[in-house]
Design an enzyme around this catalytic site. Structure first.
Site, short mmCIF file in Angstrom:
data_model
loop_
_atom_site.label_atom_id
_atom_site.label_comp_id
_atom_site.label_asym_id
_atom_site.label_seq_id
_atom_site.Cartn_x
_atom_site.Cartn_y
_atom_site.Cartn_z
N CYS A 273 14.37 9.88 7.17
CA CYS A 273 14.24 9.50 8.58
C CYS A 273 15.55 9.50 9.36
CB CYS A 273 13.61 8.12 8.65
SG CYS A 273 14.49 6.91 7.64
N GLU B 13 9.57 0.63 10.91
CA GLU B 13 10.67 1.59 10.67
C GLU B 13 10.07 2.98 10.81
OE1 GLU B 13 13.67 0.77 10.33
OE2 GLU B 13 13.74 -1.25 9.50
N LYS C 143 0.84 -1.20 0.00
CA LYS C 143 0.00 0.00 0.00
C LYS C 143 0.88 1.25 0.00
CE LYS C 143 -1.60 2.66 2.97
NZ LYS C 143 -1.27 3.91 2.25
N GLU D 72 11.07 15.41 15.44
CA GLU D 72 11.44 15.23 14.04
C GLU D 72 10.77 16.33 13.21
OE1 GLU D 72 9.68 11.92 11.79
OE2 GLU D 72 11.71 11.37 11.23
P1 NAD Z 1 2.70 8.29 7.91
O1 NAD Z 1 2.90 7.43 9.10
O2 NAD Z 1 1.69 9.36 7.98
O3 NAD Z 1 2.29 7.36 6.66
C1 NAD Z 1 3.07 6.30 6.21
C2 NAD Z 1 2.20 5.29 5.50
O4 NAD Z 1 1.31 4.68 6.42
C3 NAD Z 1 1.30 5.88 4.42
O5 NAD Z 1 1.17 4.93 3.39
C4 NAD Z 1 -0.03 6.08 5.14
O6 NAD Z 1 -1.12 6.08 4.27
C5 NAD Z 1 -0.05 4.88 6.06
N1 NAD Z 1 -0.76 5.05 7.32
C6 NAD Z 1 -0.84 6.16 8.09
N2 NAD Z 1 -1.51 5.89 9.23
C7 NAD Z 1 -1.82 4.57 9.19
C8 NAD Z 1 -2.50 3.69 10.07
N3 NAD Z 1 -2.98 4.11 11.25
N4 NAD Z 1 -2.63 2.39 9.71
C9 NAD Z 1 -2.14 1.95 8.55
N5 NAD Z 1 -1.50 2.73 7.66
C10 NAD Z 1 -1.34 4.03 7.98
O7 NAD Z 1 4.14 8.84 7.54
P2 NAD Z 1 4.56 9.86 6.39
O8 NAD Z 1 4.27 11.23 6.83
O9 NAD Z 1 4.01 9.41 5.08
O10 NAD Z 1 6.15 9.60 6.34
C11 NAD Z 1 7.04 10.30 7.10
C12 NAD Z 1 7.46 9.52 8.33
O11 NAD Z 1 8.04 8.27 7.94
C13 NAD Z 1 8.52 10.22 9.13
O12 NAD Z 1 8.23 10.13 10.50
C14 NAD Z 1 9.79 9.43 8.82
O13 NAD Z 1 10.78 9.50 9.79
C15 NAD Z 1 9.25 8.06 8.65
N6 NAD Z 1 10.19 7.24 7.88
C16 NAD Z 1 10.90 6.27 8.52
C17 NAD Z 1 11.84 5.51 7.82
C18 NAD Z 1 12.62 4.43 8.50
O14 NAD Z 1 13.16 3.57 7.81
N7 NAD Z 1 12.73 4.40 9.81
C19 NAD Z 1 12.05 5.75 6.47
C20 NAD Z 1 11.32 6.77 5.86
C21 NAD Z 1 10.38 7.50 6.57
#
Ligand code: NAD
Length: 481
Positions: free
Chosen positions: A289, A253, A179, A388
């Site tokens: 991240c 992650e 997804k 962050e």
């Molecule tokens: P987000 O958590 O809002 O969304 C990430 C994904 O999860 C999207 O596909 C979203 O539609 C889905 N999603 C959101 N809430 C959900 C839920 N309750 N249940 C299931 N799916 C859900 O994050 P974002 O704003 O898209 O991305 C940025 C974040 O990702 C930052 O905090 C960053 O640090 C983190 N990130 C971490 C890594 C890592 O490897 N540790 C890598 C890249 C980004």
């Protein structure tokens, strides 16, 4: 170029979505709509999980194939992705603002390396061994695929973060429902096209872009055996709660707020370390991240370090992500820019000293740009040092001695990445070993596919990459004989 997709890739076919709802990603450099894709809803997720389930459960099917046969499919998949590399890089850049020169390496190049690495591991991993029993007889210890994988990825590195999940899952013999996030959904159709062209068996990879509802349905779907999630810590916690209740394994992650420790012997010559320092602190306009966004400098060289970081930030070309020379593109959405600007205001209010940036770049009337921004005289308790920001905002903090630097580095809710800058790599490694994060670099930061990548504390659970990443898609079964 408008990209329009009307079908979802489920069960090896392009199927009509359950509703007419569409996602229309916007180019953050130009604020123009890029195209459209169907928005996957619960019914689409259900169809995708059912397809993945059928394929996984099929006797003698994908999960039971010799690993060599799966590896061959994965290599063909890598070739098909390579054939689309230019389009993949452009599509990603134009959705999330990742500068195109970086997108070519990290989003078009790196995923195929990951796929080939796991094809190699599929060939060399012992998926079964026999142990002489202590109680007489023997035990066959098998490592079996965990099952149907729900893979949920964010927008910042949609291709590589998808492949961190798809590649080990395929190597293990799992099937996947991916997804992608709404902001970066168009590039996932190129992955589906590549899988189809490579002859990835129907149902092994299913792709349904969608929002939180679709993600929520996928995480809790009874047909799913494992969740692999990359995204924010807030969403990760909510997913972990669901998985805890369901006793469903999850790899998470999440966010980060890493430290870059500049030791007193570091060479502060921009010609020598400038490129690596910028990559470790500002890649993808700060929307990464693992970035070392808290730069810790010894008091004896504090002014020198603050000047260097300020000059580097000031020197970076800001502009359209698709322009060849751009090093800092826009924030992914207007809302994300507002968030970043809110943190900049907070940094000022908390008493940090702005040394460069802080506003919107001149001459860019369209696009959600933020100037690369540096704050000096930051205390580690400030909000800008603890939370962050996910934008091009760096903090420079002073430390007294190495113990103090390690203390400040570890004084964080997060534990994902970090760096140590020194002219003595051995000394750097000794300091790195004291930092409580899942990964850390000496004089550069580049996650290598051979080694586990993951976070401690609020940065997540489990690891991706390396043989450890493969292990998280395998479940042991002991047969006493
Ligand atoms: P987000 O958590 O809002 O969304 C990430 C994904 O999860 C999207 O596909 C979203 O539609 C889905 N999603 C959101 N809430 C959900 C839920 N309750 N249940 C299931 N799916 C859900 O994050 P974002 O704003 O898209 O991305 C940025 C974040 O990702 C930052 O905090 C960053 O640090 C983190 N990130 C971490 C890594 C890592 O490897 N540790 C890598 C890249 C980004």
């Amino acid at each position: 170029m408008e990209l329009r997709y009307e079908h979802l890739y489920i069960g090896g076919e392009w199927v009509r979505p359950s509703s007419g709802r569409v996602i229309a990603p916007v180019n953050p450099s130009t604020e123009e709509v890029l195209g459209s894709a169907p928005e996957g809803l619960e019914a689409d997720i259900d169809a995708a999980v059912e397809a993945a389930r059928r394929t996984f459960d099929q006797p003698g099917g994908w999960a039971a194939w010799e690993p060599e046969r799966r590896a061959e499919v994965m290599e063909r998949f890598a070739e098909q992705l390579e054939a689309r590399a230019g389009r993949i890089a452009e599509t990603v850049s134009s959705q999330n603002g990742l500068p195109i020169s970086i997108a070519r390496q990290l989003e078009a190049g790196y995923p195929t390396a990951v796929l080939r690495y796991y094809a190699g591991l599929a060939r060399t991993t012992a998926f079964s061994e026999t142990r002489a029993g202590l109680l007489g007889g023997s035990v066959e210890v098998r490592r079996t695929p965990v099952g149907v994988v729900a893979a949920i990825v964010p927008w910042n590195y949609p291709q590589v973060l998808s492949m961190f999940k798809i590649a080990p899952a395929m190597a293990a013999g799992c099937t996947v429902v991916l997804k992608p996030s709404p902001e970066a959904s168009l590039d996932s159709f190129l992955v589906a096209e590549a899988a189809e062209a490579a002859g990835v068996p129907a149902g092994v990879l299913n792709i349904v872009p969608g929002g939180r509802e679709a993600g929520g349905r996928l995480v809790s779907h009874p047909g799913v055996d494992k969740v692999a999630f990359t995204g924010s810590t807030a969403a990760g916690r909510s997913i972990a709660e669901t998985c805890g209740r369901l006793l469903r394994p999850a790899t998470l992650e999440l966010g980060g707020k890493s430290a870059g420790i500049v030791l007193d012997d570091a060479v502060l010559d921009p010609a020598q370390i400038g490129q690596d320092l910028v990559a470790a602190t500002l890649t993808n306009n700060g929307q990464t991240c693992f970035l070392s966004t808290r730069i810790l400098a010894p008091r004896s060289r504090y002014a020198e370090v603050a000047d260097l970081i300020t000059e580097l930030a000031r020197s970076l070309p800001v502009g359209d992500a698709l322009a060849q020379d751009t090093l800092i593109g826009p924030m992914v959405t207007a809302q994300q820019r507002e968030r970043v600007e809110g943190y900049i205001a907070k940094g000022r209010a908390e008493g940090a000293r702005l040394t460069t940036g802080g506003g919107r770049p001149a001459g860019l009337d369209k696009g959600w740009f933020v100037e690369p921004t540096v704050f000096a005289d930051v205390d580690n308790n400030f909000t800008i040092a603890q939370e962050e920001i996910f934008g091009p905002v760096l903090c420079v903090l002073p430390y007294d001695d190495v113990d103090d630097a390690v203390r400040i580095a570890n004084d964080s809710d997060y534990g994902l990445g970090g760096t140590v800058w020194t002219s003595d790599p051995e000394r750097g490694a000794a300091v790195a070993r004291r930092v409580q994060t899942g990964t850390i670099g000496v004089n550069r930061y580049l996650p290598d596919p051979v080694a586990p990548f993951g976070g401690a504390k609020a940065s997540g659970l489990g690891s991706e990459l390396g043989p450890e990443g493969l292990a998280s898609y395998l479940r042991p079964q002991s047969i006493y004989r």
